[in-house]
Design an enzyme around this catalytic site. Structure first.
Site, PDB file in Angstrom:
ATOM      1  N   CYS A  71       0.841  -1.206   0.000  1.00 25.28           N
ATOM      2  CA  CYS A  71       0.000   0.000   0.000  1.00 25.28           C
ATOM      3  C   CYS A  71       0.876   1.256   0.000  1.00 25.28           C
ATOM      4  O   CYS A  71       1.518   1.580   1.000  1.00 25.28           O
ATOM      5  CB  CYS A  71      -0.921  -0.022   1.222  1.00 25.28           C
ATOM      6  SG  CYS A  71      -1.812   1.515   1.517  1.00 25.28           S
ATOM      7  N   CYS A  74       0.041   3.968   2.577  1.00 28.41           N
ATOM      8  CA  CYS A  74       0.462   3.541   3.912  1.00 28.41           C
ATOM      9  C   CYS A  74       1.900   3.962   4.189  1.00 28.41           C
ATOM     10  O   CYS A  74       2.258   4.334   5.309  1.00 28.41           O
ATOM     11  CB  CYS A  74       0.340   2.023   4.047  1.00 28.41           C
ATOM     12  SG  CYS A  74      -1.337   1.367   3.890  1.00 28.41           S
TER      13      CYS A  74
END
Length: 317
Positions: A71, A74
């Site tokens: 991700c 993230c």
């Protein structure tokens, strides 16, 4: 910030008991409530969740960062939260949860996408925000969380964490700078971080047009295209259509995209493999190509990709 609408977690002590425990710990420093923590940022899994998060939430607000290695947002949010955990010097504890390895926690909290940030206070979970929010917004949210924790539960955080230690952690020697980033690639990353998927897709394609072997651009393009496809989707409606029409390729592909964004990588891969198995001709080819695109998002060396490739080969041949 209001504590209304919190998610009560199973096996959690009542808020009153948590508050009483926190008060006892502050009244008796020798009992352990006043000692400095081993770390302000911890990695948490399902096995240690009760001890690391639920129990500790009786003495300090625990902020949970749901993330995954694949991700990209993230990776933008995580360092900000970690730096703020040091700066706030024990007023909250940061617990990082890898959703790929801890699916039960991911589902228990009802996370819809990552990054997602929750707080646990006195054994109760409160959603804070989703996505890579600006740092000022994160600071305001943390300040409100700390205020609510103290006013409602009497939880004031961990004592004995010198501010100098937090400042020293921030003043450590920076690592040697690597080579300067390609401006075109930097522009693509910025568009992705800002949520402008159309601009990000075009920017990554521009980079690949000049450098077809650029792995970072290829990964970024896959992520931007995935995030762009799920924008505006009604998750409940998508999943209902996929369940009602198992042979409808578009319905299955939309559901697979939602699975991916939600961290359910194996589910997404399995859904498309089954779609390939059920279909033929152009429909089968569309499903196959989408699966290959999602492989790019995760990375060819990932064990889940290796497993799904084998499953796809068995269906095709």
């Amino acid at each position: 910030m209001s504590m209304s609408g919190v998610v009560d977690l199973a096996a959690v002590k009542a808020a009153g008991e948590a508050k009483q425990k926190a008060e006892q710990q502050r009244a008796d420093p020798a009992g352990g409530g006043g000692s400095a923590p081993a770390g302000l940022v911890i990695n948490v899994d399902e096995a240690g969740f009760e001890a690391d998060v639920l129990q500790r939430s009786a003495e300090v607000p625990v902020v949970i960062d749901f993330w995954a290695e694949w991700c990209e947002p993230c990776k933008q949010l995580g360092p900000i939260l970690e730096r703020l955990a040091q700066e706030y010097a024990g007023r909250f504890l940061l617990a990082k949860v890898d959703v790929d390895s801890n699916q039960m926690l991911f589902q228990q909290f009802g996370v819809q996408g990552i990054p997602a940030v929750f707080a646990v206070v006195a054994g109760q979970a409160l959603p804070l925000f989703q996505g890579a929010a600006p740092e000022q917004q994160i600071r305001e949210t943390l300040d409100q969380l700390i205020q609510v924790s103290e006013e409602r539960f009497g939880i004031t955080g961990l004592q004995g964490v010198p501010q100098a230690e937090a400042e020293e952690a921030q003043e450590e020697e920076p690592e040697p700078a690597g080579p300067p980033e390609d401006p075109a690639l930097a522009a693509a990353h910025q568009a992705l971080d800002e949520g402008d998927m159309e601009r990000a897709v075009q920017a990554y394609r521009d980079v690949l047009a000049q450098d077809p072997g650029n792995t970072e651009a290829r990964l970024g393009l896959g992520q931007a295209e995935l995030l762009g496809r799920v924008q505006g989707l009604d998750a409940q409606q998508v999943r209902k259509e996929a369940a009602d029409q198992p042979t409808l390729v578009d319905a299955q592909l939309r559901a697979a995209d939602l699975d991916m964004v939600g961290g359910h990588v194996e589910d997404a891969f399995g859904r498309i493999v089954e779609t390939v198995k059920r279909t033929a001709g152009d429909d089968r080819e569309r499903a196959r190509l989408r699966l290959l695109e999602l492989f790019e998002v995760i990375g060819a060396e990932d064990s889940r990709v290796v497993t799904a490739r084998s499953a796809l080969a068995r269906v095709l041949f």
